[in-house]
Design a protein around this motif. Structure first.
Motif, PDB file in Angstrom:
ATOM      1  N   ARG A 177       0.820  -1.205   0.000  1.00  0.00           N
ATOM      2  CA  ARG A 177       0.000   0.000   0.000  1.00  0.00           C
ATOM      3  C   ARG A 177       0.859   1.262   0.000  1.00  0.00           C
ATOM      4  N   LEU A 178       1.876   1.287   0.853  1.00  0.00           N
ATOM      5  CA  LEU A 178       2.762   2.451   0.882  1.00  0.00           C
ATOM      6  C   LEU A 178       3.585   2.544  -0.402  1.00  0.00           C
ATOM      7  N   HIS A 179       3.808   1.413  -1.039  1.00  0.00           N
ATOM      8  CA  HIS A 179       4.501   1.426  -2.326  1.00  0.00           C
ATOM      9  C   HIS A 179       3.709   2.241  -3.354  1.00  0.00           C
TER      10      HIS A 179
ATOM     11  N   LEU B  14       4.765   5.728  -5.296  1.00  0.00           N
ATOM     12  CA  LEU B  14       4.629   5.936  -6.735  1.00  0.00           C
ATOM     13  C   LEU B  14       3.878   7.238  -7.018  1.00  0.00           C
ATOM     14  N   GLY B  15       2.872   7.527  -6.179  1.00  0.00           N
ATOM     15  CA  GLY B  15       2.154   8.791  -6.304  1.00  0.00           C
ATOM     16  C   GLY B  15       3.043   9.986  -6.036  1.00  0.00           C
ATOM     17  N   VAL B  16       3.952   9.852  -5.054  1.00  0.00           N
ATOM     18  CA  VAL B  16       4.903  10.932  -4.760  1.00  0.00           C
ATOM     19  C   VAL B  16       5.789  11.195  -5.976  1.00  0.00           C
ATOM     20  N   GLN B  17       6.264  10.132  -6.604  1.00  0.00           N
ATOM     21  CA  GLN B  17       7.069  10.309  -7.810  1.00  0.00           C
ATOM     22  C   GLN B  17       6.273  11.045  -8.893  1.00  0.00           C
ATOM     23  N   ALA B  18       5.001  10.688  -9.024  1.00  0.00           N
ATOM     24  CA  ALA B  18       4.159  11.357 -10.025  1.00  0.00           C
ATOM     25  C   ALA B  18       4.015  12.843  -9.719  1.00  0.00           C
ATOM     26  N   LEU B  19       3.898  13.202  -8.440  1.00  0.00           N
ATOM     27  CA  LEU B  19       3.783  14.615  -8.064  1.00  0.00           C
ATOM     28  C   LEU B  19       5.055  15.391  -8.395  1.00  0.00           C
TER      29      LEU B  19
END
Length: 558
Positions: free
Chosen positions: A276-278, A282-287
């Motif tokens: 889940r944290l993975h 991935l969302g952080v990288q997208a931001l």
């Protein structure tokens, strides 16, 4: 009423004069190297659009002591300085230095010969050479020498991504020494980051471990960010390209944040252990990609502000990942927490300086590069510890925890290696006789000790290329390497039977056991481990039926 107004008017004017006409700074050598924001007066233009003519010379606007920073927003921050040189400093070279970590628009106003104002444009919005009067990474401007008269200057600082404008006065001799020391310290840190990157790049290519690759990307982007942050990229590479200097403060940290998120995922194996944290990472990288693209599109203010806000979310996330993996047994997470905490402290000092909560100093200027260098070194140690733990875990996966012998996985791996040679070899299935009463009468702890003793004996009975594996409670399988003739096989089996018959002494207790062995040959009795084991088990059953403490060979060929 008229009389009251006449009485209060002089008082109001006097108070106004105190606020707007503070005593000029008495400039002597003791001020060299000191921040003077507290000796300056400030005026904040909230719109950021007020023309300079509406500010310059209007001392009544400046009623508050100046700070060294003012946080996010588009406000234009004006500062007014009045000083009078002491007799010893007249004719001496002095510099007004603004040492921000980032500043998009900086303007300095000095009295011109005609009594008007000379504007010097500086900051990230203008090319390096055009925005400085000294070949140096910081913004340095010559301090006018007006003799006994009062010198008056104005500064205007504006940056939507976080205005930082520490102002200091430097004597030429002291500034030259300050430059040398600063360049030496920063050069040492740059070199350390580069050396660690090169070393770990070699490890990444050798070990083919993704975590090392992300580490190198994180370290290089961090080092590039520090070089940019301290003005060296503009000085060395982008002297005539102001937009790169301005955009770099968002583009480079965005790459750093993207790489750091990748390193966290690879180092902690979040896809497998924290799925889940993975996805959140991935969302952080997208931001960070969004922030990068927004700055390329020319959105300087929003992208810089987003980049400043990101740590409020990302820092707790990374700490949560590290703590959860530590609780799952990944000991190198301790190194990671120490390293990440170190760079977090340096980053916190950096952000507080941008926000104006901390006065500029050598500590606050070098806090981030020092912390980044220590973090990179500690992360390198964490990677080394991680590799060792993974290696131990990999080896443990092939070892029986109780006896220390190879386990079934090791047996399967060794069988595949021998079968690939396509040469005859022997498989032995060994079962202990009269072991169950030991467990029933003395408990499993006693039985475990007996198994450990017999495992060591069996290990001593085989040759270097042979393998003995524990595959069950008191069940063992041996692989005798190719080239073992009937005599050699018979010798090994007899040694095993003799070792099993020997009394096991545990304190004052003695246990008398024996073993039964079944033998099968590759490839005549099977080409797979399952098939060969089945024939060996059939031979073992015959040995049990024949009174135990003996061995039998499978006779039926496949």
């Amino acid at each position: 009423m008229c009389r009251l107004r006449l009485l209060f008017l002089p008082l109001l004017l006097a108070l106004f004069a105190v606020a707007a006409g503070a005593e000029p700074l008495a400039l002597d050598r003791s001020w060299s190297g000191h921040t003077i924001n507290a000796q300056m007066q400030a005026f904040a233009d909230g719109s950021g659009l007020r023309p300079s003519a509406g500010v310059l010379g209007h001392a009544d606007l400046f009623v508050e002591p100046a700070r060294a920073g003012a946080g996010l927003g588009g406000t234009a921050h004006w500062m007014r300085l009045q000083l009078r040189r002491s007799a010893t400093e007249r004719g001496q070279a002095w510099w007004l230095v603004v040492e921000p970590l980032n500043l998009f628009d900086l303007r300095v106003y000095r009295r011109a010969g005609d009594g008007g104002w000379q504007e010097l444009q500086s900051g990230e919005r203008v090319p390096f050479a055009a925005g400085r009067e000294r070949e140096w990474r910081q913004f340095a401007f010559r301090l006018p020498d007006d003799g006994e008269a009062v010198t008056e200057l104005y500064l205007r600082a504006q940056d939507p991504g976080g205005a930082s404008f520490p102002v200091a006065l430097w004597h030429e001799d002291d500034l030259r020494r300050h430059e040398r020391i600063g360049e030496l310290l920063l050069g040492a840190m740059y070199g350390a980051l580069l050396a660690l990157s090169a070393y770990n790049l070699f490890l990444a290519l050798s070990l083919r471990d993704r975590a090392y690759g992300w580490y190198v990307a994180t370290t290089l982007s961090l080092g590039l960010f520090l070089v940019h942050l301290h003005g060296h990229l503009a000085q060395w590479l982008w002297r005539d390209q102001a937009w790169l200097t301005s955009a770099g403060r968002v583009l480079i940290p965005s790459v750093w944040g993207f790489a750091l998120a990748g390193f966290v995922m690879a180092f902690f194996q979040t896809r497998r252990h924290l799925p889940r944290l993975h996805k959140v990472l991935l969302g952080v990288q997208a931001l960070y990609v969004v922030c990068f693209v927004a700055r390329l599109a020319g959105l300087h203010g929003p992208s810089a502000q987003l980049l400043t806000i990101f740590p409020m979310f990302c820092v707790p996330l990374v700490f949560a990942v590290a703590i959860l993996r530590l609780r799952q047994g990944l000991e190198p997470a301790r190194y990671f927490l120490i390293g990440y905490g170190t760079v977090l402290l340096g980053t916190l000092l950096f952000l507080l300086r941008i926000a104006g909560a901390l006065e500029p100093s050598t500590l606050t200027e070098l806090a981030l590069p020092v912390a980044a260098t220590l973090e990179t070194l500690i992360f390198s140690l964490a990677l080394a510890a991680r590799i060792k733990q993974l290696d131990r875990s990999s080896q443990a996966a092939f070892v029986d925890e109780l006896t220390g012998l190879p386990n079934r996985r090791a047996l399967e791996q060794r069988f595949a290696e021998l079968a690939a040679r396509d040469q005859p070899f022997t498989l032995l299935a060994l079962d202990l006789d009269r072991f169950k009463p030991v467990n029933d009468s003395f408990g499993h702890h006693e039985g475990d000790e007996v198994l450990r003793v017999l495992a060591r004996r069996m290990q001593a009975c085989i040759r270097g290329d042979d393998l003995v594996a524990r595959v069950g409670g008191d069940e063992f399988v041996l692989l005798l390497a190719p080239g073992s003739g009937e005599a050699a096989v018979s010798s090994v089996v007899n040694r095993l039977l003799t070792a099993a018959r020997e009394t096991v002494h545990l304190g004052e207790r003695r246990h008398q056991l024996s073993a039964s062995v079944g033998l099968a040959r590759f490839p005549s009795q099977g080409r797979s481990l399952a098939e060969l084991s089945r024939h060996a088990d059939m031979a073992l059953y015959e040995a049990k039926q024949s009174g135990r403490d003996c061995w039998r060979a499978a006779v039926r060929a496949v």
